[in-house]
Design an enzyme around this catalytic site. Structure first.
Site, PDB file in Angstrom:
ATOM      1  N   TYR A 213       4.882 -39.831  85.498  1.00  0.00           N
ATOM      2  CA  TYR A 213       5.803 -38.686  85.573  1.00  0.00           C
ATOM      3  C   TYR A 213       6.118 -38.216  86.991  1.00  0.00           C
ATOM      4  O   TYR A 213       6.868 -37.273  87.170  1.00  0.00           O
ATOM      5  CB  TYR A 213       5.264 -37.503  84.750  1.00  0.00           C
ATOM      6  CG  TYR A 213       3.833 -37.097  85.051  1.00  0.00           C
ATOM      7  CD1 TYR A 213       3.532 -36.349  86.175  1.00  0.00           C
ATOM      8  CD2 TYR A 213       2.788 -37.470  84.209  1.00  0.00           C
ATOM      9  CE1 TYR A 213       2.230 -35.985  86.457  1.00  0.00           C
ATOM     10  CE2 TYR A 213       1.479 -37.115  84.477  1.00  0.00           C
ATOM     11  CZ  TYR A 213       1.205 -36.369  85.600  1.00  0.00           C
ATOM     12  OH  TYR A 213      -0.081 -36.014  85.884  1.00  0.00           O
ATOM     13  N   LYS A 214       5.538 -38.871  87.998  1.00  0.00           N
ATOM     14  CA  LYS A 214       5.842 -38.476  89.380  1.00  0.00           C
ATOM     15  C   LYS A 214       7.056 -39.272  89.862  1.00  0.00           C
ATOM     16  O   LYS A 214       8.154 -39.046  89.373  1.00  0.00           O
ATOM     17  CB  LYS A 214       4.596 -38.646  90.243  1.00  0.00           C
ATOM     18  CG  LYS A 214       3.521 -37.627  89.857  1.00  0.00           C
ATOM     19  CD  LYS A 214       2.170 -37.866  90.498  1.00  0.00           C
ATOM     20  CE  LYS A 214       1.189 -36.787  90.048  1.00  0.00           C
ATOM     21  NZ  LYS A 214      -0.215 -37.177  90.290  1.00  0.00           N
TER      22      LYS A 214
ATOM     23  N   ASP B 176      -5.829 -45.701  93.002  1.00  0.00           N
ATOM     24  CA  ASP B 176      -4.986 -44.790  92.245  1.00  0.00           C
ATOM     25  C   ASP B 176      -3.637 -44.717  92.967  1.00  0.00           C
ATOM     26  O   ASP B 176      -3.576 -44.357  94.150  1.00  0.00           O
ATOM     27  CB  ASP B 176      -5.653 -43.402  92.163  1.00  0.00           C
ATOM     28  CG  ASP B 176      -4.895 -42.451  91.240  1.00  0.00           C
ATOM     29  OD1 ASP B 176      -3.660 -42.609  91.103  1.00  0.00           O
ATOM     30  OD2 ASP B 176      -5.538 -41.542  90.677  1.00  0.00           O
TER      31      ASP B 176
ATOM     32  N   PHE C 111      -7.981 -36.618  94.582  1.00  0.00           N
ATOM     33  CA  PHE C 111      -7.524 -35.699  93.535  1.00  0.00           C
ATOM     34  C   PHE C 111      -8.706 -35.414  92.600  1.00  0.00           C
ATOM     35  O   PHE C 111      -9.402 -36.333  92.174  1.00  0.00           O
ATOM     36  CB  PHE C 111      -6.370 -36.340  92.769  1.00  0.00           C
ATOM     37  CG  PHE C 111      -5.660 -35.400  91.847  1.00  0.00           C
ATOM     38  CD1 PHE C 111      -4.774 -34.448  92.341  1.00  0.00           C
ATOM     39  CD2 PHE C 111      -5.872 -35.454  90.482  1.00  0.00           C
ATOM     40  CE1 PHE C 111      -4.114 -33.572  91.490  1.00  0.00           C
ATOM     41  CE2 PHE C 111      -5.216 -34.580  89.619  1.00  0.00           C
ATOM     42  CZ  PHE C 111      -4.337 -33.636  90.132  1.00  0.00           C
TER      43      PHE C 111
ATOM     44  N   ARG D  31       3.858 -28.184 100.231  1.00  0.00           N
ATOM     45  CA  ARG D  31       4.050 -29.621 100.085  1.00  0.00           C
ATOM     46  C   ARG D  31       5.499 -29.909  99.698  1.00  0.00           C
ATOM     47  O   ARG D  31       6.055 -29.260  98.811  1.00  0.00           O
ATOM     48  CB  ARG D  31       3.100 -30.075  98.972  1.00  0.00           C
ATOM     49  CG  ARG D  31       2.879 -31.533  98.852  1.00  0.00           C
ATOM     50  CD  ARG D  31       1.750 -31.778  97.870  1.00  0.00           C
ATOM     51  NE  ARG D  31       2.147 -31.509  96.484  1.00  0.00           N
ATOM     52  CZ  ARG D  31       1.657 -32.156  95.422  1.00  0.00           C
ATOM     53  NH1 ARG D  31       0.750 -33.092  95.580  1.00  0.00           N
ATOM     54  NH2 ARG D  31       2.061 -31.860  94.209  1.00  0.00           N
TER      55      ARG D  31
HETATM   56  C1  LIG Z   1      -1.218 -36.577  89.507  1.00  0.00           C
HETATM   57  C2  LIG Z   1      -2.499 -37.300  89.664  1.00  0.00           C
HETATM   58  C3  LIG Z   1      -3.276 -37.607  88.551  1.00  0.00           C
HETATM   59  C4  LIG Z   1      -2.869 -37.085  87.214  1.00  0.00           C
HETATM   60  O1  LIG Z   1      -3.714 -37.426  86.201  1.00  0.00           O
HETATM   61  P1  LIG Z   1      -3.317 -37.050  84.693  1.00  0.00           P
HETATM   62  O2  LIG Z   1      -4.320 -37.723  83.898  1.00  0.00           O
HETATM   63  O3  LIG Z   1      -1.914 -37.533  84.492  1.00  0.00           O
HETATM   64  O4  LIG Z   1      -3.331 -35.574  84.578  1.00  0.00           O
HETATM   65  C5  LIG Z   1      -4.426 -38.355  88.751  1.00  0.00           C
HETATM   66  N1  LIG Z   1      -4.787 -38.775  89.980  1.00  0.00           N
HETATM   67  C6  LIG Z   1      -4.037 -38.481  91.083  1.00  0.00           C
HETATM   68  C7  LIG Z   1      -4.461 -38.969  92.425  1.00  0.00           C
HETATM   69  C8  LIG Z   1      -2.891 -37.725  90.943  1.00  0.00           C
HETATM   70  O5  LIG Z   1      -2.167 -37.409  92.016  1.00  0.00           O
END
Ligand SMILES: *Cc1c(COP(=O)(O)O)cnc(C)c1O
Length: 410
Positions: free
Chosen positions: A220-221, A195, A124, A369
């Protein structure tokens, strides 16, 4: 699989009872819980109390009276239970990006003589950006060894300080073998940083079983904490004394209310918190996590695999007829709780599908997705979602110009 068979799956689903704890708009099939989880019903009442009573009436007294001060460790302990960590190894704080910054710096400091960070080039972007910023901060001394998945293992050698990976790929749903990669990382005496954005709450994560050193993840996921919910971080017990908090704010101090001029970090995981916790967000996440209290994560995983298997099976004729290409591994061990396809018209197709009340999402350049959250999705939902996609494709609805317009958030 036939419709009656699918009805039977729902009838015998031990997790079907959980759907009632979520507030899902009538008629909507929500396949985007991997991006923003739906609202657990209990959160409304909790926020009403926090805002009306705790903030509105009790005001500053609530830091003690309603335990506001302890929310980060309380919420962290609930998350620990889902990710195979001890209660005192996890704390809720900040955003995933900020937590990554904090733990990456702490991890690098554990191997000061080494100057390589390994990651996945398809990670990401925020993860890669944070590593780039950290490298800038440290005078550009690091080699950022960002490679394709199939060469990650080969990229680990004894020059590597930190191997920083996201367990489940946000585009394809590919899942790393956390145990294997962590073992290889340790063979070279490097530090592992995982992560868990697409893992926590989606299936049983086993951080300590795998020997992980550091981890971060998202509230939040799959944890359903609400938009912009606090994230979390994990530091294995054995590293807590040595993990230096470079964002050395007062909430990470061992005695914040002593107000001494010199910084001295807390002995425990709280050292990696920084400033005042966002009480509204923490409270929402705290209550959201209660939906997991009576759920076995193994059972959750079983259902997740059945839902995704069913989806892939029902999608096969659409792949053949309309050119969707599966990019998610079929092997259960190698995938998370999402299924993705490439399609050159993926953006417009997803917009048209959303207009048909099936919400998934699109990731550039061409990935559609679908996330599957076993707590509030049934097998009939999967069937109906594919039926609606079939209609979108069969009628050519996706070709309408309004579905071509790109919004800011995809
Ligand atoms: C959703 C996601 C994030 C989100 O980071 P924020 O700091 O909450 O915006 C980070 N890393 C991964 C791999 C994600 O899927």
């Amino acid at each position: 699989m036939t419709q009656p068979q699918i009805q039977t799956l729902d009838a015998f689903d031990p997790l079907a009872r959980k759907r009632d704890q979520f507030s899902i708009p009538e008629g909507l099939i929500y396949l985007d819980g991997n991006s923003l989880g739906v609202l657990p019903k209990g959160v409304l009442g909790r926020l009403e109390h926090v805002v009306g009573q705790e903030w509105g009436t009790d005001l500053i007294r609530s830091w003690n009276k309603h335990g506001w001060m302890d929310l980060p460790v309380k919420v962290g302990a609930k998350i620990a239970h889902l990710i195979g960590a001890e209660a005192d190894e996890v704390v809720a704080a900040d955003s995933t990006s900020v937590n990554l910054f904090k733990v990456l710096l702490a991890a690098l400091k554990l191997r000061p003589e080494r100057k390589v960070i390994v990651s996945d080039i398809d990670n990401f972007p925020t993860d890669l950006y944070i590593a780039q910023g950290v490298n800038e901060l440290l005078g550009g001394a690091y080699e950022l060894r960002f490679v394709k998945k199939d060469t990650v293992e080969a990229a680990i050698d004894d020059s590597v300080a930190v191997v920083m990976l996201t367990e489940v790929d946000y585009r394809t749903g590919y899942r790393y073998d956390m145990r294997r990669v962590t073992e290889i990382t340790h063979q070279y005496d490097a530090i592992s940083l995982w992560d868990l954005a697409h893992s926590a709450g989606a299936f049983p994560v086993r951080l300590n079983h795998c020997g992980a050193d550091f981890a971060v993840g998202c509230g939040y996921k799959y944890l359903n904490g609400g938009p912009g919910a606090p994230a979390f971080l994990f530091v294995a017990k054995r590293h807590q004394q040595a993990a230096i908090p470079f964002l050395s704010g007062w909430m990470g101090h061992k005695a914040p209310f002593a107000f001494t001029p010199e910084y001295a970090p807390a002995e425990d995981i709280r050292r990696l918190t920084v400033g005042t916790p966002s009480v509204l967000g923490m409270s929402a996440l705290d209550t959201a996590l209660d939906v997991f209290a009576d759920v076995g994560m193994a059972q959750l995983r079983q259902k997740s695999l059945k839902l995704t298997d069913l989806f892939m099976e029902l999608m096969e004729p659409l792949c053949a007829e309309y050119g969707f290409e599966l990019v998610t591994p079929r092997e259960p061990e190698r995938r998370g709780s999402q299924v993705s396809y490439t399609h050159p018209e993926g953006y417009a197709i997803m917009q048209a599908l959303i207009d048909s009340a099936v919400i998934g999402d699109f990731r550039a350049p061409d990935i559609v997705r679908f996330g599957f959250t076993p707590l509030y999705l049934g097998f009939a939902d999967v069937y109906e979602a594919v039926e609606r996609l079939k209609t979108v494709m069969g009628t050519g609805k996706w070709k309408e110009p309004c579905f071509q317009v790109r919004e800011k958030v995809t």
